[in-house]
Scaffold this motif. Structure first.
Motif, mmCIF file in Angstrom:
data_model
loop_
_atom_site.group_PDB
_atom_site.id
_atom_site.type_symbol
_atom_site.label_atom_id
_atom_site.label_comp_id
_atom_site.label_asym_id
_atom_site.label_seq_id
_atom_site.Cartn_x
_atom_site.Cartn_y
_atom_site.Cartn_z
ATOM 1 N N GLY A 138 0.810 -1.213 0.000
ATOM 2 C CA GLY A 138 0.000 0.000 0.000
ATOM 3 C C GLY A 138 0.842 1.260 0.000
ATOM 4 N N ARG A 139 1.856 1.281 0.846
ATOM 5 C CA ARG A 139 2.723 2.468 0.918
ATOM 6 C C ARG A 139 3.545 2.631 -0.359
ATOM 7 N N ASP A 140 4.099 1.530 -0.862
ATOM 8 C CA ASP A 140 4.891 1.596 -2.095
ATOM 9 C C ASP A 140 4.047 2.035 -3.282
ATOM 10 N N LEU A 141 2.835 1.494 -3.381
ATOM 11 C CA LEU A 141 1.971 1.841 -4.503
ATOM 12 C C LEU A 141 1.581 3.319 -4.446
ATOM 13 N N ALA A 142 1.266 3.831 -3.268
ATOM 14 C CA ALA A 142 0.948 5.260 -3.143
ATOM 15 C C ALA A 142 2.114 6.105 -3.646
ATOM 16 N N HIS A 143 3.312 5.717 -3.286
ATOM 17 C CA HIS A 143 4.502 6.455 -3.715
ATOM 18 C C HIS A 143 4.671 6.383 -5.234
ATOM 19 N N LEU A 144 4.474 5.198 -5.815
ATOM 20 C CA LEU A 144 4.618 5.035 -7.269
ATOM 21 C C LEU A 144 3.566 5.838 -8.030
ATOM 22 N N VAL A 145 2.357 5.901 -7.497
ATOM 23 C CA VAL A 145 1.304 6.697 -8.135
ATOM 24 C C VAL A 145 1.622 8.187 -8.014
ATOM 25 N N GLU A 146 2.068 8.628 -6.842
ATOM 26 C CA GLU A 146 2.421 10.038 -6.649
ATOM 27 C C GLU A 146 3.528 10.467 -7.609
ATOM 28 N N GLY A 152 4.048 9.178 -10.521
ATOM 29 C CA GLY A 152 3.596 9.026 -11.900
ATOM 30 C C GLY A 152 4.097 7.765 -12.571
ATOM 31 N N ASP A 153 4.795 6.914 -11.828
ATOM 32 C CA ASP A 153 5.291 5.661 -12.403
ATOM 33 C C ASP A 153 4.143 4.693 -12.686
ATOM 34 N N VAL A 154 3.139 4.695 -11.846
ATOM 35 C CA VAL A 154 1.934 3.885 -12.027
ATOM 36 C C VAL A 154 0.806 4.882 -12.234
ATOM 37 N N ALA A 155 0.189 4.846 -13.410
ATOM 38 C CA ALA A 155 -0.769 5.907 -13.734
ATOM 39 C C ALA A 155 -2.056 5.415 -14.382
ATOM 40 N N GLY A 156 -2.295 4.108 -14.388
ATOM 41 C CA GLY A 156 -3.487 3.628 -15.067
ATOM 42 C C GLY A 156 -4.137 2.455 -14.384
ATOM 43 N N CYS A 157 -5.186 1.977 -15.011
ATOM 44 C CA CYS A 157 -5.970 0.876 -14.463
ATOM 45 C C CYS A 157 -6.322 -0.115 -15.557
ATOM 46 N N SER A 158 -6.781 -1.252 -15.110
ATOM 47 C CA SER A 158 -7.282 -2.287 -15.989
ATOM 48 C C SER A 158 -8.383 -2.997 -15.226
ATOM 49 N N PHE A 159 -8.991 -3.987 -15.831
ATOM 50 C CA PHE A 159 -10.005 -4.760 -15.131
ATOM 51 C C PHE A 159 -10.092 -6.147 -15.728
ATOM 52 N N GLY A 160 -10.453 -7.108 -14.876
ATOM 53 C CA GLY A 160 -10.655 -8.485 -15.306
ATOM 54 C C GLY A 160 -12.146 -8.732 -15.431
ATOM 55 N N ALA A 204 0.950 -0.151 -14.187
ATOM 56 C CA ALA A 204 1.847 0.764 -14.888
ATOM 57 C C ALA A 204 1.692 0.639 -16.396
ATOM 58 N N ALA A 205 1.004 -0.415 -16.859
ATOM 59 C CA ALA A 205 0.854 -0.657 -18.299
ATOM 60 C C ALA A 205 -0.613 -0.918 -18.639
ATOM 61 N N PRO A 206 -1.457 0.128 -18.581
ATOM 62 C CA PRO A 206 -2.882 -0.076 -18.857
ATOM 63 C C PRO A 206 -3.147 -0.305 -20.342
ATOM 64 N N ALA A 207 -4.079 -1.186 -20.632
ATOM 65 C CA ALA A 207 -4.507 -1.389 -22.015
ATOM 66 C C ALA A 207 -5.349 -0.202 -22.477
ATOM 67 N N TYR A 208 -6.058 0.416 -21.551
ATOM 68 C CA TYR A 208 -6.912 1.565 -21.849
ATOM 69 C C TYR A 208 -6.214 2.827 -21.370
ATOM 70 N N ASP A 209 -5.722 3.626 -22.301
ATOM 71 C CA ASP A 209 -4.969 4.827 -21.944
ATOM 72 C C ASP A 209 -5.808 5.880 -21.229
ATOM 73 N N ALA A 210 -7.120 5.850 -21.393
ATOM 74 C CA ALA A 210 -7.986 6.870 -20.802
ATOM 75 C C ALA A 210 -8.230 6.648 -19.306
ATOM 76 N N THR A 211 -7.736 5.550 -18.747
ATOM 77 C CA THR A 211 -7.933 5.299 -17.315
ATOM 78 C C THR A 211 -7.057 6.236 -16.499
ATOM 79 N N SER A 212 -7.362 6.315 -15.192
ATOM 80 C CA SER A 212 -6.594 7.226 -14.356
ATOM 81 C C SER A 212 -6.561 6.723 -12.922
ATOM 82 N N VAL A 213 -5.541 7.150 -12.202
ATOM 83 C CA VAL A 213 -5.424 6.849 -10.778
ATOM 84 C C VAL A 213 -4.652 7.986 -10.116
ATOM 85 N N GLN A 214 -5.138 8.405 -8.947
ATOM 86 C CA GLN A 214 -4.477 9.438 -8.153
ATOM 87 C C GLN A 214 -4.510 9.021 -6.689
#
Length: 173
Positions: A94-102, A104-112, A143-153
């Motif tokens: 949780g802490r690492d992911l928050a840092h990566l999102v802040e 900008g290293d991880v910036a997208g989403c996907s779904f199953g 970090a590698a979303p198939a849908y570029d329009a996704t977002s995470v903050q």
């Protein structure tokens, strides 16, 4: 002086927010273009089994971030798409992911999902798949979303000054 504690006044932990999917945004998946239509998630979010939908990191089931049934994941459809909010766990992930999102290293989403109702057409000589109803079983931060329009903050804790002001007001009552 009397003091009372209120869980509503405690600062909240870090959250991730954003869009897992955006409606009507064509995405080139190589062999075909895919478009998610409004309402594609409505049925699955209302189903009795919706509580099992998980939030994970990089499609790895061992990297659990939250679950709809426990209230640590919230999903809602609006005019834009499928919005989410995840209460990040106070873990290394949780802490690492928050840092990566802040950063900008991880910036997208996907779904199953499993398609329940889709429609195939053709546009500009390419096959187009419209997702109209899906069985959603996971949302993933990636970090590698198939849908570029996704977002995470990251949404952080309540500012300390607001928290202290609320405590003061409660003590004065």
């Amino acid at each position: 002086m009397e003091r009372r504690a209120s869980s509503e006044l405690k600062p909240k932990g870090r959250k991730l927010t954003g869009y897992v999917a955006r409606f009507d945004e064509p995405t080139d998946l190589g062999e075909f273009v895919e478009v998610i239509r409004a309402g594609a998630f409505t049925r699955t979010l209302a189903a009795e089994t919706a509580g099992a939908i998980r939030a994970i990191y990089e499609h790895d089931g061992r990297a659990l971030l939250g679950r709809l049934g426990s209230g640590t994941l919230r999903l809602s459809e609006d005019a834009t798409g499928l919005a989410f909010e995840i209460d990040l766990p106070d873990t290394g992930l949780g802490r690492d992911l928050a840092h990566l999102v802040e950063r900008g290293d991880v910036a997208g989403c996907s779904f199953g999902f499993l398609p329940v109702r889709d429609q195939w057409t053709e546009a500009n000589g390419r096959p187009v798949r419209e997702l109209r109803d899906v069985d959603l079983f996971e949302v993933t931060i990636t970090a590698a979303p198939a849908y570029d329009a996704t977002s995470v903050q990251v949404r952080g804790k309540q500012p300390r000054s607001i928290h202290l002001a609320r405590l003061y007001l409660e003590a004065c009552q």
